[in-house]
Design a protein around this motif. Structure first.
Motif, PDB file in Angstrom:
ATOM      1  N   SER A  12       0.809  -1.228   0.000  1.00 53.00           N
ATOM      2  CA  SER A  12       0.000   0.000   0.000  1.00 53.00           C
ATOM      3  C   SER A  12       0.844   1.281   0.000  1.00 53.00           C
ATOM      4  CB  SER A  12      -0.968  -0.005   1.182  1.00 53.00           C
ATOM      5  OG  SER A  12      -0.273  -0.245   2.376  1.00 53.00           O
ATOM      6  N   LEU A  15       1.342   3.717  -3.532  1.00 52.61           N
ATOM      7  CA  LEU A  15       0.463   3.004  -4.460  1.00 52.61           C
ATOM      8  C   LEU A  15       0.194   3.858  -5.702  1.00 52.61           C
ATOM      9  CD1 LEU A  15      -1.318   0.383  -4.593  1.00 52.61           C
ATOM     10  CD2 LEU A  15      -3.208   1.820  -3.856  1.00 52.61           C
ATOM     11  N   SER A  16       0.432   3.258  -6.847  1.00 55.11           N
ATOM     12  CA  SER A  16       0.189   4.031  -8.080  1.00 55.11           C
ATOM     13  C   SER A  16      -1.232   3.745  -8.587  1.00 55.11           C
ATOM     14  CB  SER A  16       1.217   3.679  -9.139  1.00 55.11           C
ATOM     15  OG  SER A  16       1.284   2.295  -9.269  1.00 55.11           O
ATOM     16  N   PRO A  17      -1.894   4.745  -9.189  1.00 56.94           N
ATOM     17  CA  PRO A  17      -3.235   4.505  -9.739  1.00 56.94           C
ATOM     18  C   PRO A  17      -3.159   3.523 -10.911  1.00 56.94           C
ATOM     19  CG  PRO A  17      -2.630   6.841  -9.848  1.00 56.94           C
ATOM     20  CD  PRO A  17      -1.423   6.111  -9.402  1.00 56.94           C
ATOM     21  N   VAL A  18      -4.222   2.780 -11.120  1.00 56.61           N
ATOM     22  CA  VAL A  18      -4.234   1.839 -12.246  1.00 56.61           C
ATOM     23  C   VAL A  18      -5.380   2.181 -13.200  1.00 56.61           C
ATOM     24  CG1 VAL A  18      -3.146  -0.152 -11.126  1.00 56.61           C
ATOM     25  CG2 VAL A  18      -5.596   0.215 -10.832  1.00 56.61           C
ATOM     26  N   GLU A  19      -5.173   1.826 -14.448  1.00 56.41           N
ATOM     27  CA  GLU A  19      -6.237   2.046 -15.433  1.00 56.41           C
ATOM     28  C   GLU A  19      -7.177   0.848 -15.385  1.00 56.41           C
ATOM     29  OE1 GLU A  19      -6.767   2.436 -20.234  1.00 56.41           O
ATOM     30  OE2 GLU A  19      -4.746   2.486 -19.390  1.00 56.41           O
ATOM     31  N   ARG A  20      -8.443   1.097 -15.067  1.00 58.56           N
ATOM     32  CA  ARG A  20      -9.384  -0.022 -14.927  1.00 58.56           C
ATOM     33  C   ARG A  20      -9.567  -0.729 -16.262  1.00 58.56           C
ATOM     34  NH1 ARG A  20     -12.969   3.673 -11.782  1.00 58.56           N
ATOM     35  NH2 ARG A  20     -12.209   3.405  -9.667  1.00 58.56           N
ATOM     36  N   LEU A  21      -9.694  -2.041 -16.163  1.00 53.96           N
ATOM     37  CA  LEU A  21      -9.958  -2.840 -17.355  1.00 53.96           C
ATOM     38  C   LEU A  21     -11.370  -2.504 -17.854  1.00 53.96           C
ATOM     39  CD1 LEU A  21      -8.433  -5.234 -18.785  1.00 53.96           C
ATOM     40  CD2 LEU A  21      -9.996  -6.741 -17.560  1.00 53.96           C
ATOM     41  N   GLN A  91     -11.860 -12.022 -16.748  1.00 47.19           N
ATOM     42  CA  GLN A  91     -12.010 -11.009 -15.695  1.00 47.19           C
ATOM     43  C   GLN A  91     -12.646 -11.663 -14.470  1.00 47.19           C
ATOM     44  OE1 GLN A  91     -14.159  -7.549 -16.969  1.00 47.19           O
ATOM     45  NE2 GLN A  91     -13.280  -6.270 -15.372  1.00 47.19           N
TER      46      GLN A  91
ATOM     47  N   ALA B  12     -12.171   0.828  -5.188  1.00 40.75           N
ATOM     48  CA  ALA B  12     -12.261   1.884  -6.202  1.00 40.75           C
ATOM     49  C   ALA B  12     -11.285   3.010  -5.864  1.00 40.75           C
ATOM     50  CB  ALA B  12     -13.684   2.404  -6.290  1.00 40.75           C
ATOM     51  N   ALA B  14      -8.558   2.632  -4.054  1.00 36.51           N
ATOM     52  CA  ALA B  14      -7.213   2.074  -4.249  1.00 36.51           C
ATOM     53  C   ALA B  14      -6.821   2.114  -5.719  1.00 36.51           C
ATOM     54  CB  ALA B  14      -7.167   0.645  -3.728  1.00 36.51           C
ATOM     55  N   GLN B  15      -7.788   1.845  -6.597  1.00 30.51           N
ATOM     56  CA  GLN B  15      -7.495   1.886  -8.035  1.00 30.51           C
ATOM     57  C   GLN B  15      -7.073   3.291  -8.470  1.00 30.51           C
ATOM     58  OE1 GLN B  15     -11.251   0.276  -9.441  1.00 30.51           O
ATOM     59  NE2 GLN B  15     -10.247  -1.624 -10.082  1.00 30.51           N
ATOM     60  N   ASP B  16      -7.576   4.290  -7.732  1.00 34.05           N
ATOM     61  CA  ASP B  16      -7.193   5.677  -8.046  1.00 34.05           C
ATOM     62  C   ASP B  16      -5.895   6.088  -7.351  1.00 34.05           C
ATOM     63  OD1 ASP B  16      -9.404   5.880  -9.626  1.00 34.05           O
ATOM     64  OD2 ASP B  16     -10.689   6.689  -8.044  1.00 34.05           O
ATOM     65  N   GLY B  17      -5.288   5.159  -6.586  1.00 36.33           N
ATOM     66  CA  GLY B  17      -3.986   5.430  -5.981  1.00 36.33           C
ATOM     67  C   GLY B  17      -4.032   5.791  -4.508  1.00 36.33           C
ATOM     68  N   ASP B  18      -5.155   5.564  -3.842  1.00 36.73           N
ATOM     69  CA  ASP B  18      -5.263   5.885  -2.410  1.00 36.73           C
ATOM     70  C   ASP B  18      -4.680   4.732  -1.572  1.00 36.73           C
ATOM     71  OD1 ASP B  18      -6.054   6.349   0.204  1.00 36.73           O
ATOM     72  OD2 ASP B  18      -8.005   7.172  -0.351  1.00 36.73           O
ATOM     73  N   GLY B  19      -3.442   4.908  -1.128  1.00 37.16           N
ATOM     74  CA  GLY B  19      -2.739   3.865  -0.382  1.00 37.16           C
ATOM     75  C   GLY B  19      -3.363   3.563   0.964  1.00 37.16           C
ATOM     76  N   TYR B  22      -6.297   1.414   0.542  1.00 44.16           N
ATOM     77  CA  TYR B  22      -5.838   0.086   0.123  1.00 44.16           C
ATOM     78  C   TYR B  22      -5.348  -0.720   1.330  1.00 44.16           C
ATOM     79  CZ  TYR B  22      -3.689  -3.271  -3.122  1.00 44.16           C
ATOM     80  OH  TYR B  22      -3.360  -4.391  -3.832  1.00 44.16           O
ATOM     81  N   ARG B  62      -5.565  -5.753  -9.469  1.00 42.79           N
ATOM     82  CA  ARG B  62      -6.541  -4.788  -8.948  1.00 42.79           C
ATOM     83  C   ARG B  62      -7.173  -3.961 -10.057  1.00 42.79           C
ATOM     84  NH1 ARG B  62      -1.511  -2.748  -8.132  1.00 42.79           N
ATOM     85  NH2 ARG B  62      -1.158  -0.500  -8.233  1.00 42.79           N
ATOM     86  N   HIS B  63      -6.506  -3.869 -11.206  1.00 41.59           N
ATOM     87  CA  HIS B  63      -7.092  -3.124 -12.331  1.00 41.59           C
ATOM     88  C   HIS B  63      -8.273  -3.870 -12.951  1.00 41.59           C
ATOM     89  CE1 HIS B  63      -4.509  -6.008 -14.344  1.00 41.59           C
ATOM     90  NE2 HIS B  63      -5.132  -5.749 -15.478  1.00 41.59           N
ATOM     91  N   THR B  64      -8.418  -5.182 -12.656  1.00 43.31           N
ATOM     92  CA  THR B  64      -9.501  -5.948 -13.284  1.00 43.31           C
ATOM     93  C   THR B  64     -10.819  -5.824 -12.521  1.00 43.31           C
ATOM     94  OG1 THR B  64      -9.041  -7.987 -12.055  1.00 43.31           O
ATOM     95  CG2 THR B  64      -7.853  -7.685 -14.125  1.00 43.31           C
ATOM     96  N   TYR B  65     -10.786  -5.184 -11.342  1.00 41.49           N
ATOM     97  CA  TYR B  65     -12.036  -5.060 -10.588  1.00 41.49           C
ATOM     98  C   TYR B  65     -12.907  -3.934 -11.160  1.00 41.49           C
ATOM     99  CZ  TYR B  65     -15.500  -4.206  -7.090  1.00 41.49           C
ATOM    100  OH  TYR B  65     -16.720  -4.016  -6.492  1.00 41.49           O
TER     101      TYR B  65
END
Lengths: 224, 187
Positions: A12, A15-21, A91, B12, B14-19, B22, B62-65
């Motif tokens: 944690s 943590l870098s943001p990820v691009e959602r699938l 997925q 959601a 965490a996906q935007d980078g909130d450690g 997460y 985590r990007h697949t959620y």
């Protein structure tokens, strides 16, 4: 072994943001938009070069035949439903009910192929009916099938395959079916069973090759 | 708000980078994951290893959620699959491993079964140093510069005045001589 709580802290931190699938529907449209035009163009060009025929005229005449139109619709529906099932199964947490979608179009396609073979059998007789491979068909199979297969593999590489057998099975069927659309429009010989077998062999080959290539394009699974 | 909705919201974020979100999410998931994995694994040490594997898999994927979908279905798919993969790896490893209480003797000579002590005794006697001193001058220089001082061939050539080829040949011969001397020493 490090403590699990320490691992959570490590994961944690920073943590870098990820691009959602994107949803399977959107990804399917992207796949069709890329793979279908290229498959059709390559199929048409290869048929013109290797057999010297007017593919536009052939396609127009085939689209005038109702039975052929139904067959092409069934093939295309198989491609769409199998492609959608492949992307959904890759997925985690998606409904498994979509895995049933390809059944009806695939059975329709197979039934039409079977009926076509039966008619051919009656027409030319058992002596001339053969399942021997026609090497001249191979360039057409490669031209129409390569891009759908490679594009789908590259798209699937964005996720970890949690149901690898199911996903690869649907993806193979989807890519083979999308390639078959071009073949049914532009390939003159009507040897449907042999073409289908060749197409499956070719599609599996594309999957293996593109899987190997893609493994070099993607960072190692264990890297964070 | 239900627990699942809360997980979904945290993921959601965490996906935007909130450690912080997460860390909170993973901490809350820990007992759930231990329960899922524990249904198949009883050994506590292995269970924690597999739970950590699942956490890594959750992190990588985590990007697949999709926040519009139920969170627990997403999590349990990953947890079950990773548990099965880990079990498969575990069984494969166990098939190739033999657990013994005492290492069997391999040779009748006592020394042969105590390689570590023998190596320590060998180092203490500085047998290697003595063997190097016995080498002809050129070979001794080559070994000292290239192997002990770890100079490059170019540097060793400049220091010793020997050519690079001569240094390579001398090192090669020195290694043969040293090997021979050490064999004699251990007999």
């Amino acid at each position: 072994m490090r403590k699990t709580e320490d691992l959570i802290n490590i994961l944690s931190q920073d943590l870098s943001p990820v691009e959602r699938l994107a949803s399977p529907g959107k990804r399917l449209l992207f796949w069709l938009a890329i793979a279908l035009p290229i498959s059709l163009i390559l199929g048409s060009v290869v048929e013109q070069k290797t057999l010297g025929i007017d593919t536009t005229q052939l396609a127009v005449s085939r689209l005038g035949d109702m039975r052929m139109v139904i067959e092409i619709i069934a093939i295309f529906a198989t491609a769409i439903s199998a492609g959608f099932a492949a992307l959904s199964s890759a997925q985690p947490g998606r409904s498994k009910q979509v895995w049933l979608l390809p059944i009806v179009p695939l059975l329709t396609w197979m039934a039409l192929v079977g009926e076509g073979c039966w008619q051919l059998w009656l027409e030319i007789g058992a002596d001339k009916f053969t399942l021997a491979p026609h090497w001249s068909c191979y360039p057409s199979v490669v031209a129409t099938g390569a891009v759908p297969a490679i594009a789908l593999v590259l798209m699937l590489r964005r996720t970890t395959l949690f149901n690898p057998t199911v996903t690869v099975g649907f993806a193979t069927l989807g890519a083979a079916a999308l390639g078959a659309v071009g073949l049914r429009l532009f390939h003159p010989p009507d040897a449907t069973v042999m073409l289908m077998l060749w197409q499956l062999v070719a599609t599996v080959s594309f999957f293996i090759i593109s899987g190997i290539v893609a493994s070099f394009l993607r960072p190692a699974e264990d890297s964070l | 708000m239900s627990e699942e909705q809360q997980f979904s919201q945290l993921m959601a974020l965490a996906q935007d980078g909130d450690g912080e979100a997460y860390a909170k999410l993973l901490s809350q998931l820990l007992p759930i994951l231990r329960r899922i994995v524990g249904a198949r694994i009883k050994d506590h040490g292995k269970l924690e290893d597999i739970v950590q594997n699942v956490l890594l898999s959750v992190h990588r994927n985590r990007h697949t959620y999709d926040p519009d979908l139920p969170f627990m279905a997403w999590l349990t798919t990953i947890a079950h699959r990773r548990t099965m993969d880990s079990l498969r790896t575990l069984y494969r490893q166990q098939k190739n491993e033999v657990l013994v209480d005492e290492y069997p003797e391999t040779f009748p000579s006592g020394g042969a079964n105590n390689a570590e002590e023998e190596a320590l005794a060998f180092m203490a006697s500085d047998a290697l140093g003595a063997a190097i001193e016995k080498l002809p001058q050129g070979q001794k220089t080559a070994v000292k510069l290239l192997k002990l001082k770890e100079l490059s061939l170019k540097e060793a050539s400049a220091v010793s005045g020997m050519s690079i080829t001569a240094l390579k040949v001398a090192t090669h011969r020195a290694m043969i001589n040293l090997r021979r001397q050490m064999k004699q020493g251990t007999k």
